[in-house]
Design a protein around this motif. Structure first.
Motif, short mmCIF file in Angstrom:
data_model
loop_
_atom_site.label_atom_id
_atom_site.label_comp_id
_atom_site.label_asym_id
_atom_site.label_seq_id
_atom_site.Cartn_x
_atom_site.Cartn_y
_atom_site.Cartn_z
N ARG A 175 0.91 -1.58 -0.30
CA ARG A 175 -0.04 0.00 0.18
C ARG A 175 1.04 1.02 0.23
O ARG A 175 1.07 2.58 0.67
N TYR A 233 -6.88 3.65 -0.78
CA TYR A 233 -6.58 1.70 -1.10
C TYR A 233 -7.83 1.34 -0.34
O TYR A 233 -9.01 2.53 0.16
N ASP A 283 -10.97 0.33 2.32
CA ASP A 283 -10.46 0.52 3.14
C ASP A 283 -9.98 1.09 4.46
O ASP A 283 -9.04 0.46 4.67
N ASP A 284 -9.16 2.26 3.57
CA ASP A 284 -7.64 3.08 3.93
C ASP A 284 -8.22 4.12 3.28
O ASP A 284 -8.92 4.54 2.69
N HIS A 302 -4.83 5.94 2.94
CA HIS A 302 -3.72 6.80 2.55
C HIS A 302 -3.83 5.93 0.98
O HIS A 302 -4.49 5.38 0.39
N ASN A 307 -5.89 -4.41 -2.23
CA ASN A 307 -6.02 -3.24 -1.48
C ASN A 307 -6.59 -2.73 -2.94
O ASN A 307 -6.66 -0.92 -2.77
#
Ligand SMILES: [Zn+2]
Length: 533
Positions: A298, A306, A308-309, A311, A407
Motif C-alpha cells: 500500500r 486504497y 478500506d483505508d 492512504h 487493496n
C-alpha cells in the motif's frame, strides 16, 4: 557452409511477422542461418551436423525477462526456501533444516526465508524449540515471508549474545512467552541483534550460478537487471570471462542513492558510457530511477485511497526533483527506466520525460516506465507521443493479484497492467515478474495476461485479456524491442541469435488454463544446449 545444428519436423513459432509458419531452423556458430521447411534445411547437413528431430513439438525464441533483480534472487537461492509451496508444514521446514545441517560445518549459519504461519499446516509461528530439535549445533535464522519477523534457534542466540538480560532494542521486539522464556521470534529491528556474517563475493557467484540454472529451466535466455551496481557488473564480467555466463544480461544501472543501493549516475556520465555499451552477452541499457512503492505494501502512489483505508501511498520525488537527474542521463545518451506504479507516480514520470523532451527529442529513444500498473487514458496518450515503453509486471496478476484485488478493489483492476489497452494505444509493453518479488517462470505471467486470473483462481477482470500469442510476444519480441534488439533476440529468423526453447505443447493451441503448466523441455543459448529436462 554446413550447419552445427538443424532442427526439423517442428512447429516453429518464429514470432516473425514475415514468416509465421515453418518446420525447420538451421544454426551455425550460434546464429540462425535459415528458417523454413524441413527439406531445404537438410541441405545444410554436413558430417558434423547434429539433426534434432522435434517430432512436432514447438520451437520458439528463448524468453526475455524485462525486469528482474538477478543478484537479489541469487542470494535467496543460498537460503532455504520455507514458503508453503515448498514446505507446507513446520515438520517439512524442520526436515529441510536437518538436511542442511548435514552438509554445513558446525557453528556455521543456516538461513531460510518465506515461512508464513497463516499458511503452515500447524497455523502457528515456528519457535526456537522447534529449531533446536533439528539443529542444536548450528545457528539458524528463518525470515518470515514479510521480512519484518524472523525466528532464530538457541544456538543463534548464544552466538549472538542474546540472553534474557538483553534489553529490548529500539524499533524492535524480542518475543517472550507467558512463562518468561524467549520464543526465538525477533520482530523488526530486533533481527539486527543477530551476528549474521555478510555475504561475500564468492557467495554471490555461487548463488548466481544457481539462478542461471533456474533461468535456463524456465527458458529465459536474456534478463534485464533493474538494479545493477558495482558488484553485479563485476560478477557478470567474471562469469563471462570464465565462459560461465549462460544468460544474456541487460543491466540498468542504479542511478541515485536509494533503497540501500549506491547510485552511479555521476560515475556513468563521467566515464562517457552510453546505452548500448557492451557486447552480445552484457549490454548496458541505461539508468534506473524509483518513484513510489508497491500495491502489496500500500505504498504505491495512487490517485484514490486504497480499499478500506485513507492512504494514497508514497511519492519519493516531485517532478522538479527528479526531472533534472533524468534529463542528465538522457542528454548523456543514456536511456531511462523509472519505477512508477500508481497514477501519481506515473504522472510525475511522464512530466519528467516531457521536460527532457523539450531539450532533446526522446520519441525514438525507447525510455521505459517500470511496472506501469495504473496508467490513465491521458497517461497512455502522452506515453505514446513520447515513445515510452510500459515495462509491465503482468506476472503480478497470477502471483500477487489477490493482494492487488484486496487493496485496489475490483473496479480499479480493470485498469491494472492494462495489456489490451496498451495494444489498442500502440504502446509496447514487455512482461516481467520483478523476480524475486514474484516467481520467475514466464508461463505464469503469460497465463495471467491471457486469463487475468490469480494463483487462488480469482478473476481480476475480464476486459484486459490478451491472446496467448500477444502474451508470448510480451516476453519475446516486445522485450527485445525494449533493449533495441528486436532483430537479434526474441525472434526466430535468419541472422538472429540461436536462443531457442523446445516446448512440449503448442502454447497457441493448449487450453489457456494449461498455459501456466507448460514446461520447457530444452533451452539453447547461442545454439548450445544449456538445459534439458
Ligand atoms: Zn524491480
Amino acid at each position: 557452409m554446413k550447419a552445427d545444428t538443424i532442427f526439423v519436423n517442428g512447429h516453429i513459432m518464429t514470432m516473425d511477422m514475415d514468416l509465421l509458419d515453418a518446420s525447420a531452423v538451421v544454426v551455425r556458430e550460434g546464429v540462425i542461418q535459415y528458417v523454413g521447411d524441413t527439406e531445404p534445411a537438410l541441405n545444410w547437413k554436413g558430417k558434423n551436423t547434429e539433426v534434432v528431430d522435434l517430432e512436432g513439438k514447438t520451437l520458439m525464441p528463448g524468453f526475455i525477462e524485462s525486469h528482474v533483480h538477478p543478484v537479489d534472487y541469487a542470494i535467496k537461492l543460498l537460503e532455504i526456501d520455507c514458503r508453503a509451496t515448498s514446505a507446507p508444514s513446520i515438520e517439512d521446514v524442520l526436515k529441510k533444516i536437518k538436511e542442511q545441517t548435514q552438509s554445513t560445518p558446525e557453528n556455521e549459519w543456516i538461513r531460510g526465508w518465506g515461512w508464513d504461519d497463516s499458511k503452515l499446516k500447524e497455523k502457528r509461528k515456528i519457535t526456537r524449540w522447534d529449531l533446536d530439535k533439528v539443529s542444536p549445533n548450528h545457528p539458524v535464522i528463518l525470515k518470515r515471508t514479510c521480512g519484518h519477523v524472523a525466528v532464530a534457534n538457541s544456538k543463534a542466540f548464544e552466538m549472538s549474545g542474546i540472553t534474557k538480560d538483553t534489553s529490548q532494542p529500539k524499533g524492535g521486539n524480542i518475543e517472550y512467552d507467558q512463562s518468561g522464556e524467549m520464543t526465538g521470534i525477533l520482530e523488526e529491528l530486533a533481527q539486527d541483534l543477530l551476528s549474521l556474517p555478510e555475504y561475500d563475493y564468492n557467495d554471490l557467484k555461487k548463488g548466481f550460478e544457481l539462478a542461471q540454472k533456474d533461468f535456463a529451466k524456465w527458458g529465459i535466455t536474456t534478463v534485464h537487471d533493474m538494479s545493477a551496481v558495482q558488484e553485479n557488473m563485476q560478477l557478470y564480467q567474471d562469469l563471462l570471462s570464465d565462459d560461465n555466463l549462460t544468460v544474456r544480461v541487460r543491466p540498468w544501472i542504479w542511478a541515485l542513492n536509494q533503497n540501500g543501493w549506491k547510485g552511479h549516475l555521476n560515475q556513468t556520465l563521467s566515464l562517457g558510457i552510453k546505452s548500448g555499451f557492451g557486447n552480445d552477452m552484457i549490454r548496458i541499457q541505461g539508468m534506473k530511477y524509483m518513484l513510489d512503492g508497491s500495491v502489496g505494501g500500500r505504498t504505491a502512489a495512487v490517485d484514490q485511497p486504497y480499499e478500506d483505508d485513507n492512504h494514497k501511498g508514497i511519492l519519493y520525488f516531485s517532478t522538479d526533483e527528479i526531472a533534472p537527474y533524468m534529463k542528465q542521463a538522457i542528454l548523456g545518451d543514456l536511456r531511462v527506466a523509472i519505477h512508477a506504479i500508481g497514477e501519481r507516480a506515473i504522472e510525475v514520470s511522464i512530466q519528467a520525460f516531457e521536460e527532457a523532451h523539450k531539450e532533446a527529442n526522446i520519441s525514438n529513444m525507447r525510455n521505459r516506465i517500470e511496472h506501469c500498473a495504473l496508467p490513465t487514458e491521458d497517461h497512455l496518450k502522452r506515453m505514446k507521443e513520447l515513445g515510452l515503453i510500459a515495462a509491465s509486471s503482468i506476472g503480478f496478476i497470477y502471483h500477487i493479484g489477490d493482494s492487488y484485488i484486496k487493496n485496489l478493489g475490483t473496479e480499479r483492476m480493470k485498469r491494472v497492467y492494462p495489456h489490451r489497452t496498451f495494444i489498442d494505444y500502440g504502446i509496447v509493453a514487455p512482461g516481467n515478474s520483478d523476480l524475486p518479488v514474484t516467481g520467475g517462470n514466464p508461463w505464469t505471467g503469460i497465463y495471467g495476461a491471457v486469463n487475468r486470473k490469480t494463483i487462488s483462481g480469482q478473476v481480476s477482470d475480464s476486459v484486459q485479456n490478451i491472446s496467448a500469442y500477444e502474451a508470448v510476444k510480451a516476453y519475446t519480441v516486445d522485450a527485445a524491442y525494449s533493449s533495441c534488439e528486436e532483430n537479434i533476440i526474441g525472434v526466430i529468423k535468419a541472422s538472429a541469435k540461436a536462443d531457442l526453447i523446445i516446448v512440449s505443447e503448442n502454447p497457441l493451441e493448449v487450453d489457456t488454463e494449461k498455459l501456466k503448466d507448460l514446461e520447457v523441455e530444452e533451452t539453447f543459448m547461442n545454439g548450445k544446449s544449456i538445459y534439458k529436462k
